[in-house]
Design a protein around this motif. Structure first.
Motif, PDB file in Angstrom:
ATOM      1  N   GLY A   1     -12.872  -4.926  -7.643  1.00  0.00           N
ATOM      2  CA  GLY A   1     -12.268  -3.589  -7.572  1.00  0.00           C
ATOM      3  C   GLY A   1     -12.675  -2.959  -6.412  1.00  0.00           C
ATOM      4  O   GLY A   1     -13.095  -3.195  -5.337  1.00  0.00           O
ATOM      5  N   TYR A   2     -12.726  -1.501  -6.653  1.00  0.00           N
ATOM      6  CA  TYR A   2     -12.628  -0.410  -5.473  1.00  0.00           C
ATOM      7  C   TYR A   2     -14.212   0.051  -5.682  1.00  0.00           C
ATOM      8  O   TYR A   2     -14.261   0.623  -6.701  1.00  0.00           O
ATOM      9  N   TYR A   3     -14.683   0.173  -4.299  1.00  0.00           N
ATOM     10  CA  TYR A   3     -15.964   0.837  -4.189  1.00  0.00           C
ATOM     11  C   TYR A   3     -16.000   2.369  -4.986  1.00  0.00           C
ATOM     12  O   TYR A   3     -15.343   2.951  -4.120  1.00  0.00           O
ATOM     13  N   ARG A   4     -16.819   2.758  -5.737  1.00  0.00           N
ATOM     14  CA  ARG A   4     -16.585   4.071  -6.388  1.00  0.00           C
ATOM     15  C   ARG A   4     -15.529   4.565  -6.603  1.00  0.00           C
ATOM     16  O   ARG A   4     -14.991   5.650  -6.322  1.00  0.00           O
ATOM     17  N   ASN A   5     -14.475   3.935  -7.166  1.00  0.00           N
ATOM     18  CA  ASN A   5     -12.920   4.375  -7.690  1.00  0.00           C
ATOM     19  C   ASN A   5     -12.656   3.364  -8.795  1.00  0.00           C
ATOM     20  O   ASN A   5     -12.014   2.505  -8.673  1.00  0.00           O
ATOM     21  N   GLN A   6     -13.289   3.668  -9.994  1.00  0.00           N
ATOM     22  CA  GLN A   6     -13.042   3.078 -10.879  1.00  0.00           C
ATOM     23  C   GLN A   6     -11.744   3.352 -11.581  1.00  0.00           C
ATOM     24  O   GLN A   6     -10.919   2.622 -12.044  1.00  0.00           O
ATOM     25  N   GLU A   7     -11.223   4.529 -11.137  1.00  0.00           N
ATOM     26  CA  GLU A   7      -9.892   4.905 -11.740  1.00  0.00           C
ATOM     27  C   GLU A   7      -8.823   4.061 -11.248  1.00  0.00           C
ATOM     28  O   GLU A   7      -7.934   3.478 -11.717  1.00  0.00           O
TER      29      GLU A   7
END
Length: 505
Positions: A363-369
């Motif tokens: 997924g995306y680094y520091r972007n859980q949403e």
């Protein structure tokens, strides 16, 4: 069987110690030299007691970047490559998200890094090479690294204007490179002609298949793509056998009639991905290199570039689109409709392509949403946790059971009561004689489709041809002839810039 990318190098450095691994216009580095320089970088990081931390690499695209990346991996940390040609605003955005513990750079860029480093420590590549290297200590650290640990965070091209850091583990890269090697029969005799920037996902096949197979990667200077004669001479001199480039670069060379400038008889395979390859220019390449296989690769950054591949095995009309082919052996494709029902044949129409794979990223680094939005539970499995990736790509089966890319969900518009894929318009424009490149965007404020194109075709001729090809509601309301098409740092057409320009049209 390798579990970590460094194990590729450990094995290949023993088997081919003095063989050229990476080549640029100034230097050739062997596998043993790659390993030694990587271990020196690793040693400098191990002595700083860093483990599983982000390290940014700020260097020009050259051979030393490879041992820099690998050294970070040996130390148990993960890397993000920053290109020195990136705009400062993009670099600062990436560093703000990444918050690296260290920025690894070379002496020539030390002053530039000082102005952007934030709280990160600076490590100079040349200093690392002169420092002590305790192999046993580094290999002990390597024994603690798991295949599920992060290898790199790669920031996407940001077609929406905001780059996202895709988190990728060793396991995903190893599985993809192994599958691609099997599919494309890479060997130690291959010479990869690297076009993609090292911060772009397409470069990993050049870098890591070379480590796996003992082949050679030639890093082509960016400048050469502005001078076709230089580029063609470089490919001939280096006896390049495999190209994996974005279509935009292939299109430009075909349009400039550069393919006959040098002897490219050593090229056995031309692969392309990241964009749709226009049939008109594909045919120019096929005519110029009759000995080569041509392969359409499909795979987002979030699936470690892998996904599927299609060997071009027949002729296509110029307004057609190539199939994206069959999945690699460790990938499974699911085409889901709006109600999460699986589409299995051409009668089902188009749906979103979703991917199940061992090579899915985290997924995306520091972007859980945002991660939770596109990496979801498989809706067809209610028995246990199983993540799939929603690509945002619309595809459908053709009458031959092949998967065809239709367009991006965010390129699909509702116009005059009709659903329109902007990619459908682009495919037809590509077939018009005299058109070299084109891109369609939608001006939402004015409810207008805007076509940008380059080439010698007159606007009146383009209008006449479009009227023959498309229903009235699909014909762009504005047609803009450009002297040159804007491209982003990865070489793709810069849709974000064109959409911004279209706001005034």
């Amino acid at each position: 069987m390798a579990k970590l990318v460094m194990e590729y190098l450990e094995e290949t450095a023993k088997k081919y110690p003095d063989k050229a691994a990476y080549v640029d216009k100034d230097r050739t580095i062997t596998f043993s030299e790659t390993r030694q320089e990587a271990l020196h970088v690793a040693g400098a990081l191990v002595r700083r007691h860093l483990f599983k931390k982000p390290v940014a690499v700020y260097m020009d695209k050259r051979v030393e970047c490879i041992p820099a990346m690998l050294g970070i991996a040996y130390s148990g940390n993960f890397y993000t490559v920053l290109d020195t040609q990136m705009p400062d605003t993009r670099i600062r955005h990436i560093l703000n998200v990444l918050d690296p513990a260290v920025i690894l750079t070379d002496r020539s860029h030390e002053s530039a890094v000082l102005s952007i480093k934030g709280g990160a420590e600076i490590l100079i590549y040349e200093d690392a090479q002169e420092s002590a290297c305790e192999e046993e200590e580094i290999l002990n650290v390597m024994n603690k690294i798991l295949p599920t640990d992060v290898l790199y965070v790669l920031f996407t091209s940001g077609s929406t204007g905001t780059a996202k850091g895709v988190v990728t583990p060793h396991r995903a890269v190893v599985d993809y490179v192994d599958a691609a090697t099997d599919a494309f029969h890479f060997t130690s005799r291959d010479v990869m002609g690297n076009e993609a920037p090292l911060y772009f996902v397409m470069s990993l096949l050049d870098v890591y298949s070379t480590l796996r197979n003992g082949s050679t990667t030639c890093i082509i200077p960016r400048l050469y793509f502005s001078f076709p004669a230089l580029l063609m001479r470089f490919l001939e001199e280096k006896k390049v056998t495999v190209l994996y480039w974005v279509p935009s670069e292939l299109v430009v060379l075909a349009n400039l009639k550069a393919l006959k400038l040098s002897d490219l008889s050593t090229v056995r395979m031309v692969m392309f991905g990241g964009e749709i390859m226009p049939i008109k220019q594909l045919n120019m390449w096929r005519e110029a290199l009759p000995q080569a296989d041509f392969i359409n690769q499909y795979g987002p950054t979030e699936t470690t570039d892998g996904g599927s591949y299609y060997f071009v095995d027949r002729e296509f009309p110029e307004n057609a689109r190539l199939p994206i082919g069959k999945p690699f052996r460790n990938y499974d494709f699911m085409i889901l409709d709006e109600n999460n029902r699986r589409i299995t044949d051409s009668a089902g129409g188009s749906g979103e392509l979703c991917v199940r794979s061992n090579s899915l990223t985290y997924g995306y680094y520091r972007n859980q949403e945002m991660t939770d939005r596109v990496f979801t539970q498989n809706p067809l499995n209610s028995c246990y946790e199983e993540k799939i990736y929603h690509t945002g790509d619309l595809v459908q089966y053709n009458d031959q059971g092949e998967i065809i890319f239709v367009g991006r969900k965010d390129f699909q518009i509702k116009y005059m009561g009709q659903r329109i894929e902007l990619g459908d318009i682009e495919a037809n424009v590509s077939a018009i004689k005299g058109v070299e490149e084109n891109c369609c965007v939608y001006n939402e404020a004015k409810k207008r489709i805007v076509l940008f194109y380059t080439g010698k075709a007159e606007e009146s001729f383009v209008n006449e041809e479009l009227a023959k090809m498309l229903p009235a509601y699909m014909i762009p309301g504005r047609r803009v002839h450009l002297d040159s098409m804007p491209h982003n740092l990865n070489g793709k057409i810069d849709r974000a810039k064109l959409k911004s320009n279209a706001a005034d049209l």
